[in-house]
Design a protein around this motif. Sequence first.
Motif, PDB file in Angstrom:
ATOM      1  N   ARG A 103       0.849  -1.190   0.000  1.00  0.00           N
ATOM      2  CA  ARG A 103       0.000   0.000   0.000  1.00  0.00           C
ATOM      3  C   ARG A 103       0.881   1.236   0.000  1.00  0.00           C
ATOM      4  NH1 ARG A 103      -4.248  -0.038   4.685  1.00  0.00           N
ATOM      5  NH2 ARG A 103      -4.261   2.138   4.013  1.00  0.00           N
ATOM      6  N   THR A 104       0.349   2.296  -0.565  1.00  0.00           N
ATOM      7  CA  THR A 104       1.141   3.522  -0.661  1.00  0.00           C
ATOM      8  C   THR A 104       0.595   4.663   0.172  1.00  0.00           C
ATOM      9  OG1 THR A 104      -0.099   4.158  -2.635  1.00  0.00           O
ATOM     10  CG2 THR A 104       1.948   2.948  -2.983  1.00  0.00           C
ATOM     11  N   THR A 105      -0.571   4.498   0.737  1.00  0.00           N
ATOM     12  CA  THR A 105      -1.136   5.570   1.547  1.00  0.00           C
ATOM     13  C   THR A 105      -1.700   5.013   2.840  1.00  0.00           C
ATOM     14  OG1 THR A 105      -3.294   5.371   0.481  1.00  0.00           O
ATOM     15  CG2 THR A 105      -1.744   6.965  -0.462  1.00  0.00           C
ATOM     16  N   GLY A 106      -1.531   5.773   3.915  1.00  0.00           N
ATOM     17  CA  GLY A 106      -2.166   5.437   5.169  1.00  0.00           C
ATOM     18  C   GLY A 106      -1.527   4.300   5.916  1.00  0.00           C
ATOM     19  N   TYR A 107      -1.462   4.455   7.224  1.00  0.00           N
ATOM     20  CA  TYR A 107      -0.975   3.405   8.110  1.00  0.00           C
ATOM     21  C   TYR A 107      -2.142   2.952   8.975  1.00  0.00           C
ATOM     22  CZ  TYR A 107       3.890   4.006   6.807  1.00  0.00           C
ATOM     23  OH  TYR A 107       5.078   4.029   6.110  1.00  0.00           O
ATOM     24  N   ASP A 108      -2.211   1.649   9.180  1.00  0.00           N
ATOM     25  CA  ASP A 108      -3.371   1.078   9.862  1.00  0.00           C
ATOM     26  C   ASP A 108      -3.189   0.940  11.365  1.00  0.00           C
ATOM     27  OD1 ASP A 108      -3.137  -0.868   7.031  1.00  0.00           O
ATOM     28  OD2 ASP A 108      -4.870   0.422   7.376  1.00  0.00           O
ATOM     29  N   TYR A 109      -1.973   0.737  11.794  1.00  0.00           N
ATOM     30  CA  TYR A 109      -1.716   0.463  13.209  1.00  0.00           C
ATOM     31  C   TYR A 109      -0.626   1.393  13.721  1.00  0.00           C
ATOM     32  CZ  TYR A 109      -4.079  -3.782  11.704  1.00  0.00           C
ATOM     33  OH  TYR A 109      -4.974  -4.663  11.151  1.00  0.00           O
ATOM     34  N   TRP A 110      -0.813   1.829  14.962  1.00  0.00           N
ATOM     35  CA  TRP A 110       0.095   2.784  15.576  1.00  0.00           C
ATOM     36  C   TRP A 110       0.461   2.351  16.985  1.00  0.00           C
ATOM     37  CZ3 TRP A 110       1.864   7.182  13.048  1.00  0.00           C
ATOM     38  CH2 TRP A 110       1.257   7.454  11.819  1.00  0.00           C
ATOM     39  N   GLY A 111       1.701   2.660  17.358  1.00  0.00           N
ATOM     40  CA  GLY A 111       2.104   2.466  18.731  1.00  0.00           C
ATOM     41  C   GLY A 111       1.713   3.663  19.577  1.00  0.00           C
ATOM     42  N   GLN A 112       2.028   3.584  20.847  1.00  0.00           N
ATOM     43  CA  GLN A 112       1.635   4.642  21.782  1.00  0.00           C
ATOM     44  C   GLN A 112       2.655   5.777  21.837  1.00  0.00           C
ATOM     45  OE1 GLN A 112       3.228   1.959  22.674  1.00  0.00           O
ATOM     46  NE2 GLN A 112       4.854   2.747  24.012  1.00  0.00           N
ATOM     47  N   GLY A 113       3.818   5.549  21.261  1.00  0.00           N
ATOM     48  CA  GLY A 113       4.845   6.588  21.197  1.00  0.00           C
ATOM     49  C   GLY A 113       5.860   6.498  22.310  1.00  0.00           C
ATOM     50  N   THR A 114       7.039   7.004  22.034  1.00  0.00           N
ATOM     51  CA  THR A 114       8.099   7.085  23.028  1.00  0.00           C
ATOM     52  C   THR A 114       8.764   8.454  22.904  1.00  0.00           C
ATOM     53  OG1 THR A 114      10.086   5.977  23.923  1.00  0.00           O
ATOM     54  CG2 THR A 114       9.856   6.020  21.530  1.00  0.00           C
ATOM     55  N   GLN A 115       9.002   9.078  24.055  1.00  0.00           N
ATOM     56  CA  GLN A 115       9.526  10.436  24.062  1.00  0.00           C
ATOM     57  C   GLN A 115      11.038  10.442  23.853  1.00  0.00           C
ATOM     58  OE1 GLN A 115       7.866  13.603  24.606  1.00  0.00           O
ATOM     59  NE2 GLN A 115       9.878  14.363  23.957  1.00  0.00           N
ATOM     60  N   VAL A 116      11.485  11.280  22.965  1.00  0.00           N
ATOM     61  CA  VAL A 116      12.914  11.529  22.754  1.00  0.00           C
ATOM     62  C   VAL A 116      13.157  13.007  23.022  1.00  0.00           C
ATOM     63  CG1 VAL A 116      14.789  11.630  21.079  1.00  0.00           C
ATOM     64  CG2 VAL A 116      13.232   9.665  21.105  1.00  0.00           C
ATOM     65  N   THR A 117      14.054  13.284  23.951  1.00  0.00           N
ATOM     66  CA  THR A 117      14.389  14.663  24.285  1.00  0.00           C
ATOM     67  C   THR A 117      15.886  14.854  24.118  1.00  0.00           C
ATOM     68  OG1 THR A 117      12.584  14.767  25.890  1.00  0.00           O
ATOM     69  CG2 THR A 117      14.295  16.465  26.035  1.00  0.00           C
TER      70      THR A 117
END
Length: 120
Positions: A103-117
Amino acid sequence: QVQLVESGGGLVQAGGSLRLSCAASGRTSSAYAMGWFRQAPGKEREIVAAIRWSGTSISYAESVKGRFTISRDNAKNTVYLQMSSLKPEDTAVYYCAARIDGRTTGYDYWGQGTQVTVSS
C-alpha cells in the motif's frame, strides 16, 4: 489486529545517539511495511523513515538523512530506528506504524509513542 510497542526513548545530549525499537504482536503473519513518525509540541506529525517488508526499500525525511537508520528483524517482529548526531530539533514523541506491504497511503496500526528529548 497488530499491536505495536515502542521503546528506547529518553533524554540525550546533542550529538548523542539512541536506538528506538518497535515490537509488533498479534496478526504478524501478514507482511507489513513499517514507518517511524514523530511529533514535536505544536507541530504536525511527520514521517521520519519507512521500510518495506523485504527491507530493500527504505526512505528517510531529508532532515534525518545520514543521521538515522531504519532496519527490521522480521524473525523478531521488530523494527529499529538508530538515531545518531541528535539535535535539539529532533526532540519529539516518536511513533511506529504499520500498514499492509504494498500500500502507498495510510498506516493502519500505531504504537503509543516514546519520548525523545535532546538537550543542547
